[in-house]
Design an enzyme around this catalytic site. Structure first.
Site, PDB file in Angstrom:
ATOM      1  CB  SER A 182      -1.163   0.153   1.394  1.00 24.69           C
ATOM      2  OG  SER A 182      -1.851   1.142   1.376  1.00 24.69           O
ATOM      3  CE1 TYR A 220      -3.659  -2.765   5.417  1.00 19.95           C
ATOM      4  CE2 TYR A 220      -2.942  -0.550   4.389  1.00 19.95           C
ATOM      5  CZ  TYR A 220      -3.227  -1.927   4.339  1.00 19.95           C
ATOM      6  OH  TYR A 220      -3.745  -1.964   3.166  1.00 19.95           O
TER       7      TYR A 220
END
Length: 345
Positions: A191, A203
Site C-alpha cells: 500500500s 496497518y
C-alpha cells in the site's frame, strides 16, 4: 617563456573540472533513459505468456482485489486456487459458480494465520497441478483498522502482524520450493501507506515491513529466475471494503480507562469523522489494481513495484521519499489539523 611551462591557473583548472562534469550530464541522462526504455523494448520482443496449464494461488479471495483477480485469471485460462477465509460465504460461492465445470477454479479454505491451512493448500495445489506447473503466488489477504497508537490493545497489533505480515511470509515459505522449480512469480499486496500514515499506523507498519521483506526476497530469488513484485494501491476503500466506517461510540467503548482520562468523546468523534471522510474518498475503480496484478503475473518484464494511485497520493509518496522527515511531518500535521486537538483533556 618560463611561465608557459607551468600548469593552468587554479581558476582555469576549476572551470575545466566543472566543464567535464557538465559534459557528463547528458551521458548520465542518456544512460538513465536507456534503463527506463529497456524493459519496454524487452516486453515488445518477448513471447507472450500462455496461461493455460499454469497454476496460481491467491489468498484473500472472499472479496476485493483477490476475488476479482481470481475471476480474471480464470477467464484468461489459468488454473486458479482461490483461498477464502469463509469458503461458505457469498464471495466463495460466486467463485464456485464461475468455475462451473471447467475444473480450473478451485475454492479452498485458507486462513493465512493457520500453518495447517497453508499446508493443506499446498497439498491441494500439488494434487491438481496442471502440466506447466505452479506459476504464481499472490499474497493478497489483509485487514485494516483505524486508531491512534495508544488506543489499540497489544492483541490487535499481534493480530495485524499475523495476518498482514506473517501470513504472507508463512504462505511464501511453504510455496517457495515450487516457485523456484517452475521459475514463477510472487506478488505481494502492499500500500502507499507503507510510506506514511494518517490514523492507521497499525496497518502502515505491516505494509512497510512487507516492503522490506520483498526487497530481500526479490534479490535472493533472481538467481532462481523467480520474480517478486509489489502492488502499492492508493485509497480503494470503497472498492475493497477492507475498512468499514467506524463510529466514535465504538472507538470510545474499546478504549482503556487510562486512555479515556487523556481523550474525551469530542476528540474521538473528530478523529472518527476525519478518518471516515478519507474512506469516503476511496476509488471504486478496483480494476486498475487488478490490471497491475495481472501484469505482474504475465508480463515478460514485470516491474518490481506497481504504484496504482491518484496523482495527489503519488505526490505525497514523492514528498515522503525525497524530502527530509521534517517536511513530511509538516505535511501530515497540516492534514491532521482539521481535527480539533484542543478537545484533548
Amino acid at each position: 617563456m618560463p611561465g608557459c611551462s607551468r600548469g593552468l591557473p587554479p581558476a582555469t583548472q576549476g572551470s575545466s573540472g566543472a566543464g567535464d562534469m557538465c559534459a557528463a550530464v547528458p551521458l548520465v541522462l542518456l544512460f538513465l533513459l536507456l534503463l527506463l526504455l529497456l524493459p519496454r523494448l524487452w516486453r515488445r520482443g518477448a513471447v507472450p505468456l500462455e496461461p493455460p496449464g499454469r497454476a496460481v494461488l491467491i489468498t484473500g479471495c472472499d472479496s476485493g482485489f483477490g476475488h476479482f483477480l481470481a475471476l480474471r485469471l480464470h477467464r484468461l485460462g489459468f488454473t486458479v486456487f482461490a483461498g477464502c477465509l469463509f469458503p461458505g460465504g457469498d464471495g466463495a460461492q460466486r467463485l464456485q459458480r464461475e468455475a462451473g465445470g471447467s475444473g480450473r477454479l478451485h475454492v479452498l479454505q485458507l486462513d493465512v494465520t493457520s500453518a495447517r491451512d497453508v499446508l493443506a493448500a499446498k497439498e491441494l495445489v500439488l494434487s491438481h497441478l496442471p502440466e506447466r506447473g505452479f506459476w504464481g503466488l499472490v499474497n493478497n489477504a489483509g485487514i485494516s483498522t483505524f486508531g491512534e497508537t495508544g488506543w489499540l490493545p497489544m492483541e490487535k497489533y499481534e493480530r495485524f502482524a499475523d495476518v498482514n505480515l506473517l501470513g504472507s511470509i508463512r504462505t511464501t515459505l511453504e510455496f517457495l520450493p515450487l516457485l523456484r522449480k517452475y521459475k514463477g512469480r510472487i506478488v505481494f499486496m502492499s500500500s502507499i501507506n507503507a510510506y506514511f500514515t494518517l490514523g492507521n499506523g497499525i496497518y502502515s507498519m505491516t505494509k512497510a515491513a512487507i516492503e522490506k521483506f520483498c526487497d530481500a526476497l526479490r534479490l535472493e530469488m533472481k538467481k532462481f529466475g523467480v520474480q517478486v513484485c509489489v502492488i502499492q494501491p492508493g485509497n480503494y476503500a470503497r472498492f475493497t471494503k477492507i475498512q468499514p466506517p467506524l463510529s466514535a461510540e465504538e472507538i470510545w467503548n474499546e478504549l482503556s480507562e487510562e486512555e479515556k482520562t487523556v481523550y474525551n468523546k469530542e476528540y474521538v468523534q473528530e478523529r472518527a469523522n476525519f478518518f471516515n471522510s478519507i474512506l469516503s474518498e476511496g476509488s471504486i475503480k478496483g480494476n486498475e489494481v487488478v490490471d497491475a496484478m495481472v501484469d505482474a503475473l504475465m508480463s515478460p518484464a514485470p516491474k518490481a513495484r506497481y504504484m496504482v494511485a491518484k496523482l495527489k497520493e503519488k505526490a505525497l509518496v514523492f514528498v515522503c521519499a525525497l524530502f527530509p522527515t521534517v517536511v513530511m511531518d509538516s505535511v501530515l500535521s497540516y492534514a491532521l489539523s482539521k481535527v480539533k486537538l484542543g478537545t484533548i483533556q
